[in-house]
Structures are given as C-alpha cells and as structure tokens.
Write a protein that holds these residues in place. Sequence first.
Motif, short mmCIF file in Angstrom:
data_model
loop_
_atom_site.label_atom_id
_atom_site.label_comp_id
_atom_site.label_asym_id
_atom_site.label_seq_id
_atom_site.Cartn_x
_atom_site.Cartn_y
_atom_site.Cartn_z
N GLU A 124 21.17 5.31 -63.65
CA GLU A 124 21.86 5.47 -64.93
C GLU A 124 22.26 4.13 -65.52
OE1 GLU A 124 22.66 7.03 -62.15
OE2 GLU A 124 23.05 9.17 -62.50
N GLY A 125 22.30 3.08 -64.69
CA GLY A 125 22.66 1.76 -65.18
C GLY A 125 21.61 1.12 -66.06
N ILE A 126 20.42 1.71 -66.13
CA ILE A 126 19.37 1.17 -67.01
C ILE A 126 19.83 1.33 -68.45
CG2 ILE A 126 17.00 1.50 -67.81
CD1 ILE A 126 16.27 2.33 -64.96
N ASN A 127 19.71 0.26 -69.23
CA ASN A 127 20.14 0.24 -70.62
C ASN A 127 19.66 1.46 -71.39
OD1 ASN A 127 19.52 -0.60 -73.60
ND2 ASN A 127 21.09 -2.02 -72.90
N GLY A 128 20.57 2.01 -72.21
CA GLY A 128 20.25 3.21 -72.97
C GLY A 128 19.05 3.05 -73.89
N PHE A 129 18.85 1.86 -74.45
CA PHE A 129 17.69 1.62 -75.31
C PHE A 129 16.40 1.82 -74.54
CE2 PHE A 129 14.43 -1.44 -76.68
CZ PHE A 129 14.19 -0.97 -77.97
N TYR A 130 16.35 1.25 -73.33
CA TYR A 130 15.15 1.37 -72.51
C TYR A 130 14.95 2.79 -72.00
CZ TYR A 130 15.67 -3.67 -72.65
OH TYR A 130 15.81 -4.96 -73.08
N ARG A 131 16.05 3.47 -71.69
CA ARG A 131 15.94 4.88 -71.30
C ARG A 131 15.35 5.69 -72.44
NH1 ARG A 131 19.99 6.65 -67.20
NH2 ARG A 131 20.22 8.53 -68.44
N GLY A 132 15.77 5.38 -73.67
CA GLY A 132 15.26 6.11 -74.82
C GLY A 132 13.77 5.90 -75.01
N ARG A 133 13.29 4.69 -74.75
CA ARG A 133 11.87 4.41 -74.89
C ARG A 133 11.03 5.12 -73.82
NH1 ARG A 133 9.44 0.47 -77.56
NH2 ARG A 133 8.14 -0.11 -75.78
#
Length: 201
Positions: A124-133
């Motif tokens: 979950e610590g992965i940046n939200g922008f990258y999760r969105g991509r």
Amino acid sequence: MTLSTQRHLPLLLAAGIAASISIQPAAAQTVVTQWDQFAMAGITAAGPAMDELITTCAPDLNGATVLRTIAPSIGIRDSYRLAVSANKTPDLAYTWPAASVLAGYARVGALAPLDDYYAQYGWEGINGFYRGRNGFQGAIYGVPMEQDLMGVYYNPALFEENGIAVPTTYAEFQAAVEAFKAKGITPSPSETATAGRLPIR
C-alpha cells in the motif's frame, strides 16, 4: 495461464512484473511462464539480473520453475496483444502499463487483480499515482518496477504579465492552459507557436 500456489505471485511480481494469471490448486510440477524484455546483452541487458532474482526467489516457490521468454522491447506490446487475442498469455509479464493498454487487458479478463497481495505484502506504500497507472475500475493489476517522470519548463514573465498563477497541480496546469488560451496566447509549443514567447514548454 496458471500459477499453482498463491506464494509464487507476489515474489515474482515484486520485481515489477504485471500479471495475467489465475490461481489453481498446486500440481506435482509447476512451470510458470514469464515474458520480459530483459536481454542478456545490449542496451536492455538486465537479463542476468532477472535470472538472479528468480534464483533468489526459488526457495519460496515450492518447487515451481520459472520459464523466461525474452521478447524484443520494440515488439513486446504487439506480442502481448496477440497473446491476449489468442488466449495464450504467459503467467507473468513485464510491460508498460499505459492506461489504455492495461484497461484493454483487464476488461477482457486477461489480468488478475492484485489487491489482496498489496494488502498481504504491504504494498500500500506504493505512491497512489503509480497505483492508478497499474489499475482499472478500482482494482490493481500490476506492481510498478519503474516509472517515468516528466518536467515542465515555464516562462515566469508571461505568467506574471497575464496575472496567471504558476500551477502546482495538474488541475491547476489545465486551468492555466485555458487561461492563456482565453487571452489568445498559445500556451505550449505547436507548429504555429512563436518561439521564445511561450508560457509553458
């Protein structure tokens, strides 16, 4: 297109491999197919590192073996598209998760959601922008290994002259573009723009 135990997936995906995979009960011998662009020589010569990563993960794979196929970086997306259309996808795949590409795969069920693995392994610590991509319609289908960032140059004088605030978010950037356009100023480079007097480059 199967992976026999739930432990295999996150260990390999942690290297940044997007998955197209279904989970099934363990079999006596499991071969996990993986496609990536990491050649053993040349400008994409990350193949030895990928092999070492797989070897490092081997003790946790419960006897499964990973069969790598190296696809040329130029044609790797085309290879995936053909594999999806023929329903002959690999278990694991490294690719660029452009929103339209990933959405197309997810829409037809060619990818497995990884949300449970994100929670289980603390991703979950992965940046939200990258999760969105790496997501589509609320589900996450990939783990980012690397992401590109782009910078934008701007002309402070033109912002000040026109009373437009320098943007700090994408929404503000879009608003600034529209504000310049409303003033008859081309906001970014184009074939008809005048060089040297652009607010944003």
